[in-house]
Enzyme design. Structure first.
Site, PDB file in Angstrom:
ATOM      1  N   ASP A   1      -7.993  -5.341   0.117  1.00  0.00           N
ATOM      2  CA  ASP A   1      -8.458  -6.207  -0.963  1.00  0.00           C
ATOM      3  C   ASP A   1      -8.018  -7.656  -0.814  1.00  0.00           C
ATOM      4  O   ASP A   1      -8.506  -8.521  -1.542  1.00  0.00           O
ATOM      5  CB  ASP A   1      -8.000  -5.651  -2.318  1.00  0.00           C
ATOM      6  CG  ASP A   1      -8.834  -4.450  -2.711  1.00  0.00           C
ATOM      7  OD1 ASP A   1     -10.004  -4.403  -2.311  1.00  0.00           O
ATOM      8  OD2 ASP A   1      -8.313  -3.562  -3.400  1.00  0.00           O
TER       9      ASP A   1
ATOM     10  N   HIS B   1       0.851  -1.182   0.000  1.00  0.00           N
ATOM     11  CA  HIS B   1       0.000   0.000   0.000  1.00  0.00           C
ATOM     12  C   HIS B   1       0.892   1.238   0.000  1.00  0.00           C
ATOM     13  O   HIS B   1       1.947   1.235   0.627  1.00  0.00           O
ATOM     14  CB  HIS B   1      -0.918   0.019   1.234  1.00  0.00           C
ATOM     15  CG  HIS B   1      -2.064   0.945   1.092  1.00  0.00           C
ATOM     16  ND1 HIS B   1      -1.954   2.283   1.378  1.00  0.00           N
ATOM     17  CD2 HIS B   1      -3.333   0.747   0.659  1.00  0.00           C
ATOM     18  CE1 HIS B   1      -3.114   2.861   1.139  1.00  0.00           C
ATOM     19  NE2 HIS B   1      -3.973   1.952   0.699  1.00  0.00           N
TER      20      HIS B   1
END
Ligand code: ACO
Length: 416
Positions: free
Chosen positions: A356, A299
């Site tokens: 996710d 991320h």
């Protein structure tokens, strides 16, 4: 605390003001830099660039913290519904009982779709990806909705996007269009619109409603991510809300952003189909000559656990346990996570599972097909996109227009 930074360029001394945020995160205000020095900054991917001041959500990526309007995500997930969270994100405060009732009733007022939208949907071939359909239909909604009050636009979108998503799903699986049920709460209505079968009463499963409520909350806002910045950027050009949200959906669709939830399940299925050798796939992800990346890992902001991933993992485990389904994909995901988190490549690069990594498992257990995962993400992110569009207007942010360093030809002439 310093209020300016001093620096020298080519022997000239300059001062630039420093801006501080609520948690003392700091920024050098370079808005006068070019005017005063002739220099611009160079920051591909905006890794070090703040584009606005915002009070909607806060992330501390080093500590793994996420706040919506000051409230920790861990509290919101246990105490709020998605619709309360949407109110909070849009309006800045949690609603009281009367405000919540009125907000929910007003959304229900717009629980219908123009017949022309259905006719357009009918003409779209089934092989077209649902994210493209949702984005196109959201854009088209603008033609039909003429709001005198800005607040009504937000309510229209909260009411109509789940309907568009459900219609898209139903058309694909061969079910006739469904209608909203005003007696139901937002999540129950969404589930009924998706899964009800003609001439059969639809029985709500509280385990599924709870999981859907939670995963939508987890998606609700995430400061200046790619799709939200897209929405703000379009809005800064005074593009309308529906078109800006439609563009945000297109950005979300990308596999490095919201499209990762579909990519994660596809990756896990491929690993399983090929014998489940986790080590081989981790090595593949580490190999710089191989384009493969471990989807659902890494991320831009989190260099620690994504707090949403922790919660999503628990929601997925709980859902699968309570539904009494055995999911080899969940087991594989947990093993893959464990192995990757022990690997020096992932440790050194601070790559942790993101939201996710587990969200697709939740959607799959609910019965949502893979190509609808990102659509569900979009339904969850809607309040965030709208709040940023609204804030951008209130802040009177200037039109977004970055600069570049030109490296093309020098001026030249066309030969006769
Ligand atoms: N697998 C293997 N290596 C990775 C991964 C991964 N998933 N993610 C990052 N890396 C490596 C990169 O190759 C790079 O290595 P290098 O420094 O040796 O070149 C380093 O880690 C830093 O990665 P960047 O791509 O520079 O980081 P960036 O902040 O630009 O990208 C992103 C973040 C796009 C999320 C990236 O981690 C990624 O591609 N992850 C997989 C896709 C994904 O899960 N996306 C969903 C994100 S959450 C969301 O948007 C809702």
């Amino acid at each position: 605390m310093c209020s300016v930074v001093n620096f020298n360029i080519n022997g000239y001394h300059y001062k630039l003001p420093i801006i501080y945020g609520t948690f003392y995160e700091k920024a050098i205000n370079i808005s006068q830099l070019r005017e005063n020095t002739g220099f611009i900054t160079f920051d591909p991917g905006f890794k070090n660039t703040g584009i606005t001041k915002s009070s909607i959500s806060f992330i501390d990526g080093e500590k793994g913290v996420l706040l919506y309007r000051g409230y920790p995500i861990e509290q919101i997930i246990n105490k709020c519904s998605f619709i309360e969270t949407s109110y909070l994100i849009l309006n800045g405060e949690l609603p009281n009982t009367a405000q919540l009732k009125s907000f929910s009733e007003k959304i229900k007022k717009f629980n219908s779709i123009h017949k022309e939208i259905n006719q357009i949907l009918d003409k779209i071939p089934n092989f077209y990806h649902p994210m493209g359909i949702l984005s196109s239909l959201t854009y088209i909604l603008d033609i039909f909705i003429n709001c005198l009050q800005e607040e009504d636009m937000y309510l229209h979108l909260l009411a109509k996007l789940p309907m568009l998503a459900a219609l898209t799903y139903r058309k694909k699986v061969g079910l006739p269009p469904s209608h909203a049920d005003d007696h139901l709460d937002y999540i129950s209505n969404l589930l009924k619109m998706f899964f009800s079968i003609p001439n059969k009463s639809y029985e709500q499963n509280p385990i599924i409603s709870d999981a859907l409520n939670k995963i939508l909350i987890l998606h609700a806002d995430h400061e200046q991510n790619c799709s939200t910045t897209t929405v703000r950027l379009l809005g800064s050009a005074h593009t309308g809300l529906f078109s800006s949200i439609s563009a945000g959906m297109s950005a979300l669709w990308g596999r490095l952003h919201g499209g990762a939830n579909q990519a994660v399940i596809e990756m896990l299925e491929t690993i399983l189909k090929n014998g489940g050798n986790i080590t081989k796939w981790i090595e593949k992800a580490k190999n710089k000559k191989d384009p493969f990346r471990l989807m659902g890992f890494g991320h831009r902001i989190y260099k620690n656990f994504d707090p949403r991933a922790r919660i999503a993992k628990k929601v997925a485990e709980n859902l699968i346990k309570k539904l009494r389904i055995s999911d080899p994909i969940l087991e594989l995901a947990k093993n893959l996570e464990e192995k990757a988190l022990q690997d020096s490549y992932f440790i050194e690069k601070k790559l942790y599972p993101n939201i996710d990594f587990y969200s697709g498992i939740i959607y799959q257990s609910i019965g949502i097909p893979k190509d609808m995962f990102t659509v569900m993400f979009a339904l969850g992110r809607l309040p965030g996109w709208m709040a940023h569009w609204k804030e951008m207007k209130l802040n009177r942010d200037p039109i977004g227009r970055p600069r570049q360093i030109y490296i093309g030809y020098k001026k030249r002439n066309i030969k006769n």
